[in-house]
Design a protein around this motif. Sequence first.
Motif, PDB file in Angstrom:
ATOM      1  N   LEU A  35       0.825  -1.216   0.000  1.00  0.00           N
ATOM      2  CA  LEU A  35       0.000   0.000   0.000  1.00  0.00           C
ATOM      3  C   LEU A  35       0.847   1.248   0.000  1.00  0.00           C
ATOM      4  O   LEU A  35       1.994   1.231   0.442  1.00  0.00           O
ATOM      5  N   LEU A  36       0.199   2.306  -0.413  1.00  0.00           N
ATOM      6  CA  LEU A  36       0.788   3.629  -0.306  1.00  0.00           C
ATOM      7  C   LEU A  36      -0.093   4.440   0.639  1.00  0.00           C
ATOM      8  O   LEU A  36      -1.312   4.507   0.443  1.00  0.00           O
ATOM      9  N   ILE A  37       0.543   5.004   1.682  1.00  0.00           N
ATOM     10  CA  ILE A  37      -0.167   5.896   2.600  1.00  0.00           C
ATOM     11  C   ILE A  37       0.219   7.312   2.168  1.00  0.00           C
ATOM     12  O   ILE A  37       1.406   7.627   2.077  1.00  0.00           O
ATOM     13  N   ILE A  38      -0.781   8.122   1.892  1.00  0.00           N
ATOM     14  CA  ILE A  38      -0.532   9.455   1.344  1.00  0.00           C
ATOM     15  C   ILE A  38      -1.067  10.503   2.314  1.00  0.00           C
ATOM     16  O   ILE A  38      -2.189  10.369   2.825  1.00  0.00           O
ATOM     17  N   TYR A  39      -0.252  11.534   2.530  1.00  0.00           N
ATOM     18  CA  TYR A  39      -0.746  12.701   3.269  1.00  0.00           C
ATOM     19  C   TYR A  39      -0.743  13.869   2.300  1.00  0.00           C
ATOM     20  O   TYR A  39       0.282  14.177   1.700  1.00  0.00           O
ATOM     21  N   HIS A  40      -1.909  14.508   2.152  1.00  0.00           N
ATOM     22  CA  HIS A  40      -1.967  15.633   1.225  1.00  0.00           C
ATOM     23  C   HIS A  40      -3.038  16.623   1.687  1.00  0.00           C
ATOM     24  O   HIS A  40      -4.171  16.231   1.966  1.00  0.00           O
ATOM     25  N   ALA A  46      -5.144   6.028   1.737  1.00  0.00           N
ATOM     26  CA  ALA A  46      -4.373   4.795   1.535  1.00  0.00           C
ATOM     27  C   ALA A  46      -4.928   4.085   0.311  1.00  0.00           C
ATOM     28  O   ALA A  46      -6.150   3.988   0.137  1.00  0.00           O
ATOM     29  N   MET A  47      -4.043   3.619  -0.541  1.00  0.00           N
ATOM     30  CA  MET A  47      -4.481   2.874  -1.728  1.00  0.00           C
ATOM     31  C   MET A  47      -3.432   1.824  -2.085  1.00  0.00           C
ATOM     32  O   MET A  47      -2.290   1.894  -1.623  1.00  0.00           O
ATOM     33  N   ASP A  48      -3.852   0.866  -2.897  1.00  0.00           N
ATOM     34  CA  ASP A  48      -2.898  -0.114  -3.397  1.00  0.00           C
ATOM     35  C   ASP A  48      -1.740   0.621  -4.057  1.00  0.00           C
ATOM     36  O   ASP A  48      -1.943   1.626  -4.746  1.00  0.00           O
ATOM     37  N   SER A  49      -0.539   0.108  -3.875  1.00  0.00           N
ATOM     38  CA  SER A  49       0.618   0.885  -4.330  1.00  0.00           C
ATOM     39  C   SER A  49       0.949   0.701  -5.806  1.00  0.00           C
ATOM     40  O   SER A  49       1.744   1.458  -6.349  1.00  0.00           O
ATOM     41  N   TYR A  50       0.350  -0.330  -6.468  1.00  0.00           N
ATOM     42  CA  TYR A  50       0.659  -0.549  -7.885  1.00  0.00           C
ATOM     43  C   TYR A  50      -0.538  -0.153  -8.737  1.00  0.00           C
ATOM     44  O   TYR A  50      -1.663  -0.601  -8.506  1.00  0.00           O
ATOM     45  N   CYS A  51      -0.267   0.649  -9.728  1.00  0.00           N
ATOM     46  CA  CYS A  51      -1.318   1.227 -10.580  1.00  0.00           C
ATOM     47  C   CYS A  51      -2.124   0.140 -11.303  1.00  0.00           C
ATOM     48  O   CYS A  51      -1.551  -0.823 -11.820  1.00  0.00           O
ATOM     49  N   TYR A  52      -3.423   0.342 -11.356  1.00  0.00           N
ATOM     50  CA  TYR A  52      -4.318  -0.650 -11.984  1.00  0.00           C
ATOM     51  C   TYR A  52      -4.035  -0.828 -13.475  1.00  0.00           C
ATOM     52  O   TYR A  52      -4.373  -1.855 -14.062  1.00  0.00           O
ATOM     53  N   LEU A  58       3.040   3.668  -7.759  1.00  0.00           N
ATOM     54  CA  LEU A  58       2.456   5.008  -7.641  1.00  0.00           C
ATOM     55  C   LEU A  58       3.287   5.931  -6.750  1.00  0.00           C
ATOM     56  O   LEU A  58       3.129   7.158  -6.825  1.00  0.00           O
ATOM     57  N   GLN A  59       4.139   5.356  -5.928  1.00  0.00           N
ATOM     58  CA  GLN A  59       4.897   6.180  -4.982  1.00  0.00           C
ATOM     59  C   GLN A  59       5.695   7.246  -5.735  1.00  0.00           C
ATOM     60  O   GLN A  59       6.274   6.970  -6.778  1.00  0.00           O
ATOM     61  N   ASN A  60       5.657   8.457  -5.164  1.00  0.00           N
ATOM     62  CA  ASN A  60       6.296   9.651  -5.736  1.00  0.00           C
ATOM     63  C   ASN A  60       5.544  10.218  -6.930  1.00  0.00           C
ATOM     64  O   ASN A  60       6.041  11.122  -7.605  1.00  0.00           O
TER      65      ASN A  60
END
Length: 151
Positions: A35-40, A46-52, A58-60
């Motif tokens: 997962l990717l935890i995002i603060y914005h 939080a979403m799955d870290s690999y693009c569908y 997706l990180q960065n």
Amino acid sequence: MEDKEQPAGGLHLVGKKDELIEAKQSFRTLEGRDLLIIYHQGAFYAMDSYCYHAGGMLQNGDIEDFDGRLCIICPKHKYKISLAEGEGLYKGTDPSQNPPGPKWYSKGVKQRVHTVTETNGEVYVKLAKEPSWIESDYYQGEKGKVERAKA
Ligand code: FES
């Protein structure tokens, strides 16, 4: 940080709020799921870290507002994914405008998003189990591929 077991209530501690805010985007593995935890802009996602689309990391990815919706832009082919819902957004032409003009459309939910909560300066993520299959599952190991074959 890897958390393999499902904890009580399904709530995984993913870190201290201050650290996650500073990092902006943090990679975690929970119950074997990446997962990717995002603060914005004051909120966590939080979403799955690999693009569908094709499994891009997706990180960065940059985060921008498209038609009033915050999206992460996949670094690989620039697909836009809404942070809150995991919808794939794209810009098309609206034929009802005269002359036809650009408009943002949704392809529906493509990326699995998860629930983030905060308690006493600590951040927790609960994995979303519904619906049983979403396109981003395909890049989360064998289980996602098996479920897709059934769909
Ligand atoms: Fe193609 Fe993400 S992998 S846009």
